[in-house]
Design an enzyme around this catalytic site. Sequence first.
Site, PDB file in Angstrom:
ATOM      1  N   HIS A 173      37.500  39.277  49.674  1.00  0.00           N
ATOM      2  CA  HIS A 173      37.469  40.374  49.221  1.00  0.00           C
ATOM      3  C   HIS A 173      36.543  40.575  48.109  1.00  0.00           C
ATOM      4  O   HIS A 173      35.875  41.871  48.018  1.00  0.00           O
ATOM      5  CB  HIS A 173      38.802  41.139  49.064  1.00  0.00           C
ATOM      6  CG  HIS A 173      39.899  40.838  49.925  1.00  0.00           C
ATOM      7  ND1 HIS A 173      40.176  41.244  51.184  1.00  0.00           N
ATOM      8  CD2 HIS A 173      41.098  40.118  49.926  1.00  0.00           C
ATOM      9  CE1 HIS A 173      41.012  41.077  51.599  1.00  0.00           C
ATOM     10  NE2 HIS A 173      41.841  40.267  51.061  1.00  0.00           N
ATOM     11  N   HIS A 184      32.835  45.032  42.423  1.00  0.00           N
ATOM     12  CA  HIS A 184      32.668  45.649  43.728  1.00  0.00           C
ATOM     13  C   HIS A 184      31.349  46.152  43.942  1.00  0.00           C
ATOM     14  O   HIS A 184      30.879  46.201  42.931  1.00  0.00           O
ATOM     15  CB  HIS A 184      33.653  46.714  43.694  1.00  0.00           C
ATOM     16  CG  HIS A 184      35.112  46.498  43.439  1.00  0.00           C
ATOM     17  ND1 HIS A 184      36.132  46.340  44.589  1.00  0.00           N
ATOM     18  CD2 HIS A 184      35.819  46.265  42.059  1.00  0.00           C
ATOM     19  CE1 HIS A 184      37.143  46.007  43.860  1.00  0.00           C
ATOM     20  NE2 HIS A 184      37.046  45.722  42.585  1.00  0.00           N
ATOM     21  N   GLU A 189      33.408  51.743  42.398  1.00  0.00           N
ATOM     22  CA  GLU A 189      34.537  52.446  42.696  1.00  0.00           C
ATOM     23  C   GLU A 189      34.791  53.760  42.016  1.00  0.00           C
ATOM     24  O   GLU A 189      34.981  54.817  42.680  1.00  0.00           O
ATOM     25  CB  GLU A 189      35.670  51.484  42.491  1.00  0.00           C
ATOM     26  CG  GLU A 189      35.459  50.017  43.170  1.00  0.00           C
ATOM     27  CD  GLU A 189      37.038  49.274  43.562  1.00  0.00           C
ATOM     28  OE1 GLU A 189      37.631  49.093  42.681  1.00  0.00           O
ATOM     29  OE2 GLU A 189      37.167  49.118  44.732  1.00  0.00           O
ATOM     30  N   HIS A 198      35.041  44.303  37.121  1.00  0.00           N
ATOM     31  CA  HIS A 198      36.629  44.994  36.579  1.00  0.00           C
ATOM     32  C   HIS A 198      37.128  43.612  35.671  1.00  0.00           C
ATOM     33  O   HIS A 198      37.253  42.491  36.340  1.00  0.00           O
ATOM     34  CB  HIS A 198      37.449  45.262  37.712  1.00  0.00           C
ATOM     35  CG  HIS A 198      37.194  46.484  38.383  1.00  0.00           C
ATOM     36  ND1 HIS A 198      37.597  46.811  39.611  1.00  0.00           N
ATOM     37  CD2 HIS A 198      36.453  47.434  37.754  1.00  0.00           C
ATOM     38  CE1 HIS A 198      37.257  47.857  40.107  1.00  0.00           C
ATOM     39  NE2 HIS A 198      36.583  48.434  38.859  1.00  0.00           N
ATOM     40  N   THR A 232      42.746  47.745  45.213  1.00  0.00           N
ATOM     41  CA  THR A 232      43.180  46.835  46.483  1.00  0.00           C
ATOM     42  C   THR A 232      44.289  46.768  46.668  1.00  0.00           C
ATOM     43  O   THR A 232      45.268  46.808  45.892  1.00  0.00           O
ATOM     44  CB  THR A 232      42.261  45.687  46.455  1.00  0.00           C
ATOM     45  OG1 THR A 232      43.265  44.626  45.509  1.00  0.00           O
ATOM     46  CG2 THR A 232      41.026  45.687  45.907  1.00  0.00           C
TER      47      THR A 232
HETATM   48  C1  LIG Z   1      52.646  39.901  42.671  1.00  0.00           C
HETATM   49  O1  LIG Z   1      51.782  39.904  43.636  1.00  0.00           O
HETATM   50  C2  LIG Z   1      50.307  40.374  43.324  1.00  0.00           C
HETATM   51  C3  LIG Z   1      50.046  40.823  42.389  1.00  0.00           C
HETATM   52  C4  LIG Z   1      48.823  41.420  42.059  1.00  0.00           C
HETATM   53  C5  LIG Z   1      47.881  41.194  43.074  1.00  0.00           C
HETATM   54  C6  LIG Z   1      46.442  41.853  42.925  1.00  0.00           C
HETATM   55  N1  LIG Z   1      45.652  40.957  42.265  1.00  0.00           N
HETATM   56  S1  LIG Z   1      44.936  41.194  41.027  1.00  0.00           S
HETATM   57  O2  LIG Z   1      45.792  41.782  40.096  1.00  0.00           O
HETATM   58  O3  LIG Z   1      44.190  40.435  40.497  1.00  0.00           O
HETATM   59  C7  LIG Z   1      43.900  42.730  41.319  1.00  0.00           C
HETATM   60  C8  LIG Z   1      43.640  43.284  42.458  1.00  0.00           C
HETATM   61  C9  LIG Z   1      42.823  44.568  42.472  1.00  0.00           C
HETATM   62  C10 LIG Z   1      42.373  44.884  41.194  1.00  0.00           C
HETATM   63  S2  LIG Z   1      41.289  45.993  40.750  1.00  0.00           S
HETATM   64  N2  LIG Z   1      39.968  46.164  41.584  1.00  0.00           N
HETATM   65  O4  LIG Z   1      42.118  47.189  40.679  1.00  0.00           O
HETATM   66  O5  LIG Z   1      40.787  45.689  39.302  1.00  0.00           O
HETATM   67  S3  LIG Z   1      42.884  43.625  40.198  1.00  0.00           S
HETATM   68  C11 LIG Z   1      48.362  40.512  44.250  1.00  0.00           C
HETATM   69  C12 LIG Z   1      49.330  40.100  44.490  1.00  0.00           C
HETATM   70 ZN   LIG Z   2      38.394  45.393  41.035  1.00  0.00          ZN
END
Ligand SMILES: COc1ccc(CNS(=O)(=O)c2ccc(S(N)(=O)=O)s2)cc1
Ligand SMILES: [Zn+2]
Length: 261
Positions: free
Chosen positions: A63, A95, A105, A118, A199
């Site tokens: 992704h 992104h 975004e 990010h 996401t």
């Molecule tokens: C508990 O299971 C989990 C917990 C968290 C995630 C997401 N992963 S993550 O937090 O690195 C992010 C995803 C999207 C991000 S954005 N574009 O908003 O900065 S940050 C997956 C599974």
């Molecule tokens: Zn992000």
Amino acid sequence: RDPWGYGNEDGPDAWHKDYPIAQGNRQSPIDIIPEEAVHDASLSPIFLSYDYCNSINIYNNGHSVIVEFDDTDDRTVIRGGPLDNAYRLKQFHFHWGGKGNHGSEHTVRGKTYASELHLVHWNAAKYKTFGEAAAGPDGLAVIAIFLEKGDEHRGLHKITDAFYMVKFKGSVADFKGFNPKILLPNSLVYWTYPGSLTTPPLHESVTWIVLKEPITVSEKQMGRFRMLLISGEEEDDRTRMENNFRPPQPLKGRKVRASSN
Ligand SMILES: COc1ccc(CNS(=O)(=O)c2ccc(S(N)(=O)=O)s2)cc1
Ligand SMILES: [Zn+2]
């Protein structure tokens, strides 16, 4: 769970089927309208203590491209601004679009940028693990930095030069000693608002800190992003990773606050 993506069938408009929170009241990203942002003099500056910052690896999760950090202690934290305590840097990712200047975004009065960085931090003072923090209302703080098409960015070279090692989904490579401080613009003036992951799983756990000043990136450097693939090495198709951005979501009465410095 069905795999999600950014295509016609599995893209942002379909995410609500597996992740109903997609239609929640504090979803991200949003369109920021500077004139409507509340200027809050009580908002202190944000402090980034990135001096002992050390990256561990770079990986392609199909992704985005992600640089991960050692978050086992408070060596790399942000504090101040809208935050009640220190949040630890866990990873940063990007992104971006295809050709042209779309790909960010967040948007500013409808203006899009070629890419958005990010920097994801979590509230280790209140939550035991990142996963728990990611599901809590004040668990994450993400600093968003716009990348505007223009001159090449010398700090970005080290990252784009490493992309050949993580071309395929699921690939990971050592990426030590990178300090994201060099990716910051001159000014840390920001907008902040309560939002979500952009996401799946779209948890409503993010305090967003969007820097007003973009950094620049050259078309050549953006071309490096677009050589990344969403396909795994063993798959027949070779689908480029691009346009991995979610469009702005309804504000639903939220206030965006503006810092003064
Ligand atoms: C508990 O299971 C989990 C917990 C968290 C995630 C997401 N992963 S993550 O937090 O690195 C992010 C995803 C999207 C991000 S954005 N574009 O908003 O900065 S940050 C997956 C599974
Ligand atoms: Zn992000």
